[in-house]
Write an enzyme that holds these catalytic residues in place. Structure first.
Site, mmCIF file in Angstrom:
data_model
loop_
_atom_site.group_PDB
_atom_site.id
_atom_site.type_symbol
_atom_site.label_atom_id
_atom_site.label_comp_id
_atom_site.label_asym_id
_atom_site.label_seq_id
_atom_site.Cartn_x
_atom_site.Cartn_y
_atom_site.Cartn_z
ATOM 1 C CE1 TYR A 97 4.298 14.662 9.863
ATOM 2 C CE2 TYR A 97 4.442 15.289 7.644
ATOM 3 C CZ TYR A 97 3.857 14.692 8.700
ATOM 4 O OH TYR A 97 2.667 14.185 8.299
ATOM 5 N N GLY A 153 2.350 5.020 -0.728
ATOM 6 C CA GLY A 153 1.787 6.171 -1.334
ATOM 7 C C GLY A 153 3.171 6.822 -1.908
ATOM 8 N NE ARG A 154 7.048 8.865 2.947
ATOM 9 C CZ ARG A 154 6.617 9.753 3.453
ATOM 10 N NH1 ARG A 154 6.933 11.196 3.204
ATOM 11 N NH2 ARG A 154 5.627 9.711 4.761
ATOM 12 N NE ARG A 190 6.159 14.873 3.696
ATOM 13 C CZ ARG A 190 7.424 14.838 3.847
ATOM 14 N NH1 ARG A 190 8.537 15.704 3.310
ATOM 15 N NH2 ARG A 190 8.084 13.863 4.595
ATOM 16 C CB CYS A 241 0.076 35.489 9.656
ATOM 17 S SG CYS A 241 -0.366 36.707 8.580
ATOM 18 C CD GLU A 242 1.209 29.673 12.261
ATOM 19 O OE1 GLU A 242 2.220 29.444 12.704
ATOM 20 O OE2 GLU A 242 0.295 29.174 12.844
ATOM 21 C CD GLU A 272 -2.472 -0.782 2.978
ATOM 22 O OE1 GLU A 272 -1.980 -0.374 3.737
ATOM 23 O OE2 GLU A 272 -3.789 -1.369 2.843
HETATM 24 C C1 LIG Z 1 -0.164 6.292 5.010
HETATM 25 C C2 LIG Z 1 -0.547 4.920 4.752
HETATM 26 C C3 LIG Z 1 0.169 4.242 3.622
HETATM 27 C C4 LIG Z 1 1.134 4.876 2.677
HETATM 28 O O1 LIG Z 1 2.131 5.244 3.341
HETATM 29 P P1 LIG Z 1 3.556 5.716 2.626
HETATM 30 O O2 LIG Z 1 4.530 6.149 3.372
HETATM 31 O O3 LIG Z 1 2.970 6.967 1.840
HETATM 32 O O4 LIG Z 1 3.986 4.513 1.528
HETATM 33 C C5 LIG Z 1 -0.298 2.947 3.568
HETATM 34 N N1 LIG Z 1 -1.201 2.463 4.250
HETATM 35 C C6 LIG Z 1 -1.829 2.938 5.385
HETATM 36 C C7 LIG Z 1 -2.756 2.340 6.219
HETATM 37 C C8 LIG Z 1 -1.539 4.333 5.530
HETATM 38 O O5 LIG Z 1 -2.007 4.843 6.467
#
Ligand SMILES: *Cc1c(COP(=O)(O)O)cnc(C)c1O
Length: 427
Positions: A314, A274-275, A310, A341-342, A272
């Site tokens: 972070y 994303g990044r 980000r 304004c931060e 799963e």
């Molecule tokens: C955020 C998230 C991802 C993706 O995470 P990445 O670090 O972007 O790969 C996958 N699964 C779950 C449940 C998440 O919360």
């Protein structure tokens, strides 16, 4: 060295049609990467990457991944609706949510998504809201403690709100079987943005051993192991990118070492990410509009933390290329700031860069995941456009910029709304 996927000439041309700031994505990079991911896990018959929609919830980008075999990992109603609307079949949608509202569970079940339960008490919750228990379900695991890899990279599952203990997993599998669930998934996300090839194989090893134990203890059929997200990207210019082929091989070795001897040789591997799928293939392009010389040197740009949270949230490093000055010496030290304004609205602090002139385009790297998606409207700042740089060099607008009219739209039931509408004509 990090290289921008856009030249100054391209940026200037694009800005004539789509004014800065905008997020732009590199179609070629996205497609090459998703193919590499699929190849790295081709040894596993049922492998599927379920793109974590929260990272970049744009239908055009999601469709590229869908066409390349991916499914979608959703965490909310909006993400489920988006995935379903793109034509993703039920089996291509994973619902890895937490603290989930009833209507989202019910909708996920209705569209046939695979529900990944974050907690043991959610079994009772599903019962109470009148949900059915489909044949395939997944449970999220949390081993507690600290998850550490050899190069010192670590994370703290023991402090995280997600998942169940091993005992709870076993009990959940037993109860769910009585409710008619026949096939089970195991999911865990134990470390974030890991820039090492070691994370997935190590996680896989732990989850494969857990699968064997749970199978022996409960008799449950383990249909898939979901390695979730956490595979990182090199935000820093001196970091070495992960090699997805090596990662795939590492997981394969653990599979042969642990699952095959236990007779679990049909387990599908899911991810799963994303990044890793989008991060490097998106950038925020913004223009220098002010310079300020006080106790430090500041460059003010037309984007702000509302477009990319980000760094403010972070303290994340995002590399910056001043387009057209790629080969110039970094003679200056700047804070690159937005208009909020931060005082944390800084894309870079004490950054060595070439001399920046007003009107220069800054290419802020690696905003393709958790970039645009984490935007917000503080200070009345509007969401930017999202653009796609196509493989053929054309640029397609894949989300128009937000307008003030959009921003005020939710006041439409108030008496003042008519005056706002009138006033907008004066801008
Ligand atoms: C955020 C998230 C991802 C993706 O995470 P990445 O670090 O972007 O790969 C996958 N699964 C779950 C449940 C998440 O919360």
């Amino acid at each position: 060295m990090k290289k921008a996927f856009l030249t100054k000439q391209q940026a200037e041309k694009i800005a004539q049609t789509y004014p800065t700031p905008f997020h732009i994505y590199d179609e070629k990079g996205i497609i090459e990467n998703v193919k590499a991911v699929n190849e790295a896990f081709a040894w596993n018959k049922g492998f599927r990457e379920y793109f974590a929609v929260k990272a970049t919830p744009n239908p055009v980008l999601m469709d590229i991944l869908l066409k390349n075999g991916c499914g979608f990992d959703c965490s909310s109603m909006a993400e489920l609706v988006l995935s379903k609307s793109l034509g993703a079949e039920g089996e291509r949608i994973m619902f890895s949510s937490n603290d989930t509202p009833a209507e989202e569970f019910l909708y996920a079940e209705k569209i046939g998504a695979t529900i990944n339960l974050d907690d043991f008490t959610h079994i009772k919750y599903l019962e109470d809201i009148g949900a059915c228990f489909p044949e395939t379900m997944s449970c999220r695991y949390n081993p507690g403690g600290v998850f550490e890899m050899s190069n010192g990279i670590m994370d703290n599952p023991g402090d995280s709100k997600y998942g169940m203990t091993e005992d709870q997993m076993a009990e959940a599998f037993t109860i769910l079987q009585k409710k008619g669930v026949k096939h089970f998934g195991i999911h865990a996300f134990l470390a974030s943005n890991t820039v090492t090839n070691e994370y997935y194989p190590k996680l896989a090893g732990e989850l494969f051993n857990l699968a064997v134990r749970l199978h022996e203890k409960t008799g449950a059929d383990i249909a898939f192991i979901n390695l979730s997200g956490g595979v990182g990207i090199p935000y820093l210019p001196d970091q070495k990118p992960n090699d997805i082929r090596k990662i795939g091989e590492g997981v394969h070795e653990k599979y042969d070492e642990i699952l095959i001897p236990a007779g679990l040789n049909n387990v599908k591997i899911f991810s799963e990410m994303g990044r890793f799928m989008m991060g490097p293939y998106g950038a925020l392009v913004t223009k220098a509009i002010h310079e300020k010389h006080i106790y430090k040197e500041y460059i003010g740009v037309d984007a702000c933390a509302a477009n990319l949270m980000r760094p403010a949230m972070y303290g994340s490093y995002h590399h910056i290329t001043v387009l057209g000055k790629e080969n110039d010496e970094c003679t200056e030290t700047y804070d690159i700031v937005g208009s909020l304004c931060e005082n944390n609205d800084k894309f870079a602090i004490d950054r060595k860069l070439p001399k920046i002139d007003m009107g220069d385009y800054l290419f802020i790297h690696d905003t393709g995941a958790h970039g645009f998606a984490m935007g917000y409207n503080y200070n009345g700042r509007l969401w930017s456009a999202e653009l796609l740089l196509k493989e053929n060099g054309n640029v397609e607008c894949i989300r128009r910029p937000e307008t003030l009219r959009d921003y005020f739209a939710t006041f439409d039931e108030l008496p003042v709304y008519k005056s706002i509408e009138e006033e907008l004509k004066n801008i």
